[in-house]
Design an enzyme around this catalytic site. Structure first.
Site, PDB file in Angstrom:
ATOM      1  CD  GLU A  89      -2.750  -1.227   2.467  1.00  0.00           C
ATOM      2  OE1 GLU A  89      -3.953  -1.441   2.404  1.00  0.00           O
ATOM      3  OE2 GLU A  89      -2.123  -1.175   3.537  1.00  0.00           O
ATOM      4  CB  CYS A 145       7.845  -1.745  16.196  1.00  0.00           C
ATOM      5  SG  CYS A 145       9.432  -1.347  15.461  1.00  0.00           S
ATOM      6  CB  CYS A 150       7.962  -4.535   8.757  1.00  0.00           C
ATOM      7  SG  CYS A 150       9.419  -3.758   9.490  1.00  0.00           S
ATOM      8  CB  CYS A 192       4.208  -1.246  14.092  1.00  0.00           C
ATOM      9  SG  CYS A 192       4.095  -1.048  12.306  1.00  0.00           S
ATOM     10  CB  CYS A 251       1.490   6.379  11.575  1.00  0.00           C
ATOM     11  SG  CYS A 251       1.826   8.001  10.976  1.00  0.00           S
ATOM     12  CB  CYS A 270       3.081   7.639   2.934  1.00  0.00           C
ATOM     13  SG  CYS A 270       3.698   6.576   4.219  1.00  0.00           S
TER      14      CYS A 270
HETATM   15  N1  SAH Z   1       9.992   1.225   9.285  1.00  0.00           N
HETATM   16  C1  SAH Z   1      10.171   2.628   9.210  1.00  0.00           C
HETATM   17  C2  SAH Z   1       9.237   3.312   8.264  1.00  0.00           C
HETATM   18  C3  SAH Z   1       7.779   2.951   8.309  1.00  0.00           C
HETATM   19  S1  SAH Z   1       7.041   2.780   9.906  1.00  0.00           S
HETATM   20  C4  SAH Z   1      10.116   3.257  10.580  1.00  0.00           C
HETATM   21  O1  SAH Z   1       9.828   2.578  11.549  1.00  0.00           O
HETATM   22  O2  SAH Z   1      10.436   4.445  10.655  1.00  0.00           O
HETATM   23  C5  SAH Z   1       5.730   3.873   9.915  1.00  0.00           C
HETATM   24  C6  SAH Z   1       5.659   4.906  11.037  1.00  0.00           C
HETATM   25  O3  SAH Z   1       4.432   4.674  11.724  1.00  0.00           O
HETATM   26  C7  SAH Z   1       6.747   4.872  12.086  1.00  0.00           C
HETATM   27  O4  SAH Z   1       7.166   6.211  12.363  1.00  0.00           O
HETATM   28  C8  SAH Z   1       6.057   4.285  13.310  1.00  0.00           C
HETATM   29  O5  SAH Z   1       6.651   4.744  14.485  1.00  0.00           O
HETATM   30  C9  SAH Z   1       4.625   4.735  13.125  1.00  0.00           C
HETATM   31  N2  SAH Z   1       3.635   3.856  13.733  1.00  0.00           N
HETATM   32  C10 SAH Z   1       3.611   2.509  13.694  1.00  0.00           C
HETATM   33  N3  SAH Z   1       2.523   2.048  14.378  1.00  0.00           N
HETATM   34  C11 SAH Z   1       1.859   3.131  14.831  1.00  0.00           C
HETATM   35  C12 SAH Z   1       0.672   3.309  15.594  1.00  0.00           C
HETATM   36  N4  SAH Z   1      -0.071   2.275  16.002  1.00  0.00           N
HETATM   37  N5  SAH Z   1       0.287   4.569  15.889  1.00  0.00           N
HETATM   38  C13 SAH Z   1       0.999   5.634  15.461  1.00  0.00           C
HETATM   39  N6  SAH Z   1       2.128   5.535  14.727  1.00  0.00           N
HETATM   40  C14 SAH Z   1       2.556   4.290  14.425  1.00  0.00           C
HETATM   41 FE1  SF4 Z   2       8.590  -2.083  10.830  1.00  0.00          FE
HETATM   42 FE2  SF4 Z   2       6.448  -0.895  11.860  1.00  0.00          FE
HETATM   43 FE3  SF4 Z   2       8.731  -1.001  13.257  1.00  0.00          FE
HETATM   44 FE4  SF4 Z   2       8.581   0.590  11.067  1.00  0.00          FE
HETATM   45  S1  SF4 Z   2       7.417   0.809  12.971  1.00  0.00           S
HETATM   46  S2  SF4 Z   2      10.249  -0.822  11.653  1.00  0.00           S
HETATM   47  S3  SF4 Z   2       7.210  -0.671   9.776  1.00  0.00           S
HETATM   48  S4  SF4 Z   2       7.479  -2.774  12.641  1.00  0.00           S
END
Ligand code: SAH
Ligand code: SF4
Length: 360
Positions: free
Chosen positions: A104, A128, A124, A131, A346, A117
């Site tokens: 996406e 995290c 991934c 996420c 995000c 974006c």
């Molecule tokens: N992997 C890279 C780029 C994509 S992640 C990274 O981690 O920077 C997408 C972004 O969404 C990251 O900044 C992450 O911190 C944020 N994100 C992930 N899950 C989220 C959530 N549940 N609420 C708000 N932001 C979130």
């Molecule tokens: Fe991967 Fe989500 Fe962590 Fe970014 S925030 S590194 S997309 S698991």
């Protein structure tokens, strides 16, 4: 991990894909056929600026030349499966890849332009805890062509497309875990004969793969964003497993030495999670550890999703956190995630086709 250890492999066809190639690489291919260099510029413009996917449409190349290149190379293309619009104007584009995986991209409305974006991986592997993309697991790296084509397809298939001026690699995946293909894609995207996005308008976001941050600074002139999300190692270890390998101190040191023109700053994304990292003490510690790093903060209230173990702080708590950073003379904006109603916010991208839909 060295960049050379990450391979750029196209397994879908025996013929090399022209969309994976930089201008230099197309030029050497063309030179090998005994043709002039400027033909490479023409081909690149057809693919990335006219959105052409067949050699037949390249009307300024002779028929015999077109047949000659077609016998040796091909042009891949993403398929748009669905475009969803959010109430706030955000649009989510679901792409199908040649091997039927889906990814996406999200179009975000700014004042006078749109930001795309983009995704760099299917899923991934960074795990995290907050996420949704991470929870879905990892399938594979995207090829340079698959990264680049997200912008070309968005430009040709949405009314906003012409006005996409900024790119953030902040969709599905960790760009620096797919380093070689991401850098190759950046070279193509910023080329004058490619999508021609200014490198100043491209931002790579990382969870903090420290050695690759250094490589990125040497290999490209793009902007850096870091998903920080905590100001102490204990909390960051709990939220982001990568921190156990590259703790906060090493991450900040890599940011300090990241080559940047004057007046440019690194963006630190900080998700505010109720009771986890959102206290005024956390904000004070954040202000302290960031001293001397040219930076700005994007505070993102945690996006809740069904069964998420975390919650979003109340507005007062968010304001208090932001005010501490402002008091310490940092730029700190609270970025309410856009596109929540269509799961485009995000960390919500999953590249899934809904089960009830017929996608054949
Ligand atoms: N992997 C890279 C780029 C994509 S992640 C990274 O981690 O920077 C997408 C972004 O969404 C990251 O900044 C992450 O911190 C944020 N994100 C992930 N899950 C989220 C959530 N549940 N609420 C708000 N932001 C979130
Ligand atoms: Fe991967 Fe989500 Fe962590 Fe970014 S925030 S590194 S997309 S698991």
């Amino acid at each position: 991990m060295k960049p050379s250890e990450v391979l750029c492999v196209d397994t879908t066809s025996d013929k090399p894909d022209l969309k994976n190639m930089t201008l230099d690489e197309i030029e050497s291919f063309i030179a090998g056929l005994g043709k002039q260099k400027y033909r490479a510029q023409q081909i690149m413009k057809w693919m990335h600026q006219a959105g052409v996917t067949s050699f037949d449409e390249m009307s300024n190349l002779s028929k015999t030349f077109r047949a000659e290149i077609e016998s040796q190379v091909r042009i891949s293309s993403l398929i748009i499966e669905k475009i969803q619009a959010s109430r706030d104007g955000t649009k989510k584009i679901l792409f199908r890849l040649e091997d039927n995986n889906c990814i996406e991209s999200v179009l975000i409305r700014e004042k006078n332009h749109w930001t795309l974006c983009m995704s760099t991986q299917v899923g991934c592997q960074m795990g995290c805890r907050f996420c949704l993309t991470g929870k879905g697991g990892f399938t594979r790296n995207l090829l340079p062509s698959e990264i680049v084509d997200q912008i070309t397809m968005a430009r040709f298939n949405t009314p906003e497309g012409d006005n996409i001026k900024n790119i953030v690699m902040m969709g599905m995946g960790e760009p620096l875990a797919n380093y070689k293909n991401t850098v190759q894609a950046i070279k193509i995207i910023t080329n004058d004969y490619g999508p021609a996005v200014s490198p100043r308008k491209v931002t790579v976001s990382t969870c903090g793969i420290v050695p690759m941050i250094e490589h990125l600074g040497n290999d490209t002139p793009v902007n850096l964003a870091v998903s920080l999300n905590a100001s102490d190692n204990e909390t960051r270890n709990m939220l982001m497993p990568i921190n156990r390998i590259y703790p906060i101190e090493s991450l900040i040191e890599a940011c300090r030495t990241f080559p940047m023109p004057r007046r440019r700053r690194i963006t630190f994304e900080y998700i505010l999670i109720a009771g986890v990292n959102d206290s005024p003490n956390d904000a004070e510690r954040l202000a302290r550890i960031m001293k001397g790093v040219p930076c700005k903060f994007n505070l993102i209230p945690f996006n809740e999703y069904p069964e998420s173990e975390f919650t979003t702080p109340g507005d007062e708590r968010i304001d208090a956190f932001q005010n501490v950073l402002i008091k310490h003379r940092y730029t700190a904006v609270t970025r309410k995630s856009k596109g929540r109603d269509i799961l485009a916010a995000c960390g919500q991208l999953r590249g899934q086709v809904e089960k009830h839909e017929n996608v054949s």
